[in-house]
Write a protein that holds these residues in place. Sequence first.
Motif, short mmCIF file in Angstrom:
data_model
loop_
_atom_site.label_atom_id
_atom_site.label_comp_id
_atom_site.label_asym_id
_atom_site.label_seq_id
_atom_site.Cartn_x
_atom_site.Cartn_y
_atom_site.Cartn_z
N ASP A 22 -11.72 -11.14 -10.21
CA ASP A 22 -11.59 -9.91 -9.44
C ASP A 22 -10.20 -9.32 -9.58
N ASN A 23 -10.10 -8.04 -9.98
CA ASN A 23 -8.85 -7.31 -9.95
C ASN A 23 -9.15 -5.81 -9.95
N LEU A 24 -8.13 -5.01 -9.80
CA LEU A 24 -8.32 -3.56 -9.65
C LEU A 24 -8.81 -2.87 -10.92
N LEU A 25 -8.64 -3.50 -12.07
CA LEU A 25 -8.99 -2.85 -13.33
C LEU A 25 -10.42 -3.13 -13.78
N VAL A 26 -11.18 -3.82 -12.96
CA VAL A 26 -12.60 -4.01 -13.26
C VAL A 26 -13.31 -2.67 -13.11
N ASN A 27 -13.93 -2.20 -14.20
CA ASN A 27 -14.65 -0.90 -14.19
C ASN A 27 -13.76 0.22 -13.68
N ALA A 28 -12.54 0.30 -14.22
CA ALA A 28 -11.55 1.25 -13.71
C ALA A 28 -11.45 2.53 -14.53
N ARG A 29 -12.34 2.73 -15.45
CA ARG A 29 -12.29 3.92 -16.30
C ARG A 29 -12.19 5.21 -15.47
N GLY A 30 -11.18 6.04 -15.79
CA GLY A 30 -11.01 7.31 -15.13
C GLY A 30 -10.28 7.25 -13.80
N LYS A 31 -9.90 6.08 -13.35
CA LYS A 31 -9.23 5.94 -12.05
C LYS A 31 -7.72 6.13 -12.21
N LEU A 32 -7.06 6.52 -11.12
CA LEU A 32 -5.61 6.67 -11.09
C LEU A 32 -5.03 5.72 -10.05
N PHE A 33 -4.08 4.90 -10.47
CA PHE A 33 -3.41 3.95 -9.58
C PHE A 33 -1.99 4.45 -9.32
N VAL A 34 -1.66 4.61 -8.04
CA VAL A 34 -0.33 5.06 -7.64
C VAL A 34 0.35 3.89 -6.96
N ASN A 35 1.39 3.36 -7.60
CA ASN A 35 1.98 2.09 -7.19
C ASN A 35 3.32 2.33 -6.50
N ALA A 88 -7.73 -0.19 -19.86
CA ALA A 88 -8.95 -0.04 -19.06
C ALA A 88 -9.38 1.42 -18.95
N ASP A 89 -8.74 2.30 -19.76
CA ASP A 89 -9.01 3.74 -19.71
C ASP A 89 -8.72 4.33 -18.33
N ALA A 90 -7.69 3.82 -17.69
CA ALA A 90 -7.25 4.32 -16.39
C ALA A 90 -5.80 4.79 -16.51
N GLN A 91 -5.28 5.37 -15.44
CA GLN A 91 -3.91 5.84 -15.42
C GLN A 91 -3.13 5.12 -14.32
N SER A 92 -1.82 4.99 -14.54
CA SER A 92 -0.95 4.34 -13.57
C SER A 92 0.31 5.18 -13.39
N LEU A 93 0.75 5.29 -12.16
CA LEU A 93 1.97 6.04 -11.84
C LEU A 93 2.78 5.24 -10.83
N GLU A 94 4.08 5.10 -11.05
CA GLU A 94 4.91 4.50 -10.01
C GLU A 94 5.40 5.61 -9.10
N GLU A 148 3.45 12.13 -17.54
CA GLU A 148 3.48 13.35 -16.73
C GLU A 148 2.09 13.79 -16.32
N GLU A 149 1.09 13.52 -17.15
CA GLU A 149 -0.29 13.87 -16.80
C GLU A 149 -0.72 13.14 -15.52
N ALA A 150 -0.38 11.87 -15.43
CA ALA A 150 -0.72 11.10 -14.23
C ALA A 150 0.02 11.66 -13.02
N PHE A 151 1.28 12.03 -13.22
CA PHE A 151 2.06 12.60 -12.12
C PHE A 151 1.43 13.90 -11.62
N ARG A 152 1.03 14.77 -12.53
CA ARG A 152 0.45 16.05 -12.13
C ARG A 152 -0.87 15.84 -11.38
N THR A 153 -1.64 14.84 -11.79
CA THR A 153 -2.89 14.55 -11.09
C THR A 153 -2.63 14.09 -9.66
N ALA A 154 -1.61 13.24 -9.50
CA ALA A 154 -1.30 12.68 -8.18
C ALA A 154 -0.52 13.64 -7.30
#
Length: 298
Positions: A81-94, A113-119, A142-148
Amino acid sequence: MNIGFVGVGRMGANMARRLKDRQFHITAVYDTNRAAATSLATELGCAAAQDLSEVTAESDVIFTVVTDDNAMRQIFGGTGDNLLVNARGKLFVNCATISPQVHVDIEKLAEKADAQSLEACMASSIPQAREGKLYLMCGGKEEAFRTAEPILKELAAQIRFIGKAGEAAKVKALVNMVMNINTAGLAEGLALGAALRLDLGMLREVFSQTGAASRVLETDGEDMQNREHSCFFSAAHAAKDSGIALEAGRSLDLDLPLARATKEQYDRMVAEGLGELDKSGIAELTFKDRHKHSGDRV
């Protein structure tokens, strides 16, 4: 937009409350402290997820506010179990204060995992989290930043996009390093003032009007005088964060004696069972008349 939270302690819970107030749909919360997660879920009318992957499944954007590097690596890379299971298209803001390299590594894992991550590193405390007045330093694509960004604007009074993954974490480490040094210095100044039998109210006022002024004086000075150490930023976190900066210095062969001495003080607080006091509790080590932690070592 569905939003999930992993880590609902002092900061995470109040960020979730703020977004709920602003009409965002909070779908799931997760914490290793099941009681905290269940209580907040009841309050917000959302799920208290038992698995990390459940938060991902229920959310488009997942905020993570965990304690340290190990916790961060576990939630993204733990076996099973972790956050990247079936995470395609998701955005993680850390939002946790962790080592810069961990942010870099998490971004790479997310991309696989075809996801995005932003600190989104926070230089604020509990009241600002609740009121939507955080100071956020962001790093990543920057794409992740603009989404968040539309969500972050509801959480923050100020947002800075610093650059690529890891860069915001470097800035945050320096912010906390200097803040911790200032806190330790203020505690020693007030302790010496008390030992000299000066009026500490007067002394704090003089500090505020001279070169001794600082933001820490505003937030912690009276608390140090009155021994009021309700936790907004714990001594344990101060020790951890000073350690991140020290490690960066060591990697560059740079000596940081003030940061090292400050970390030693906060490590001592942790060792003596004071780690969950606010960082202002460092005054308990320096004032001469305060129980076993002080005395001739002032």
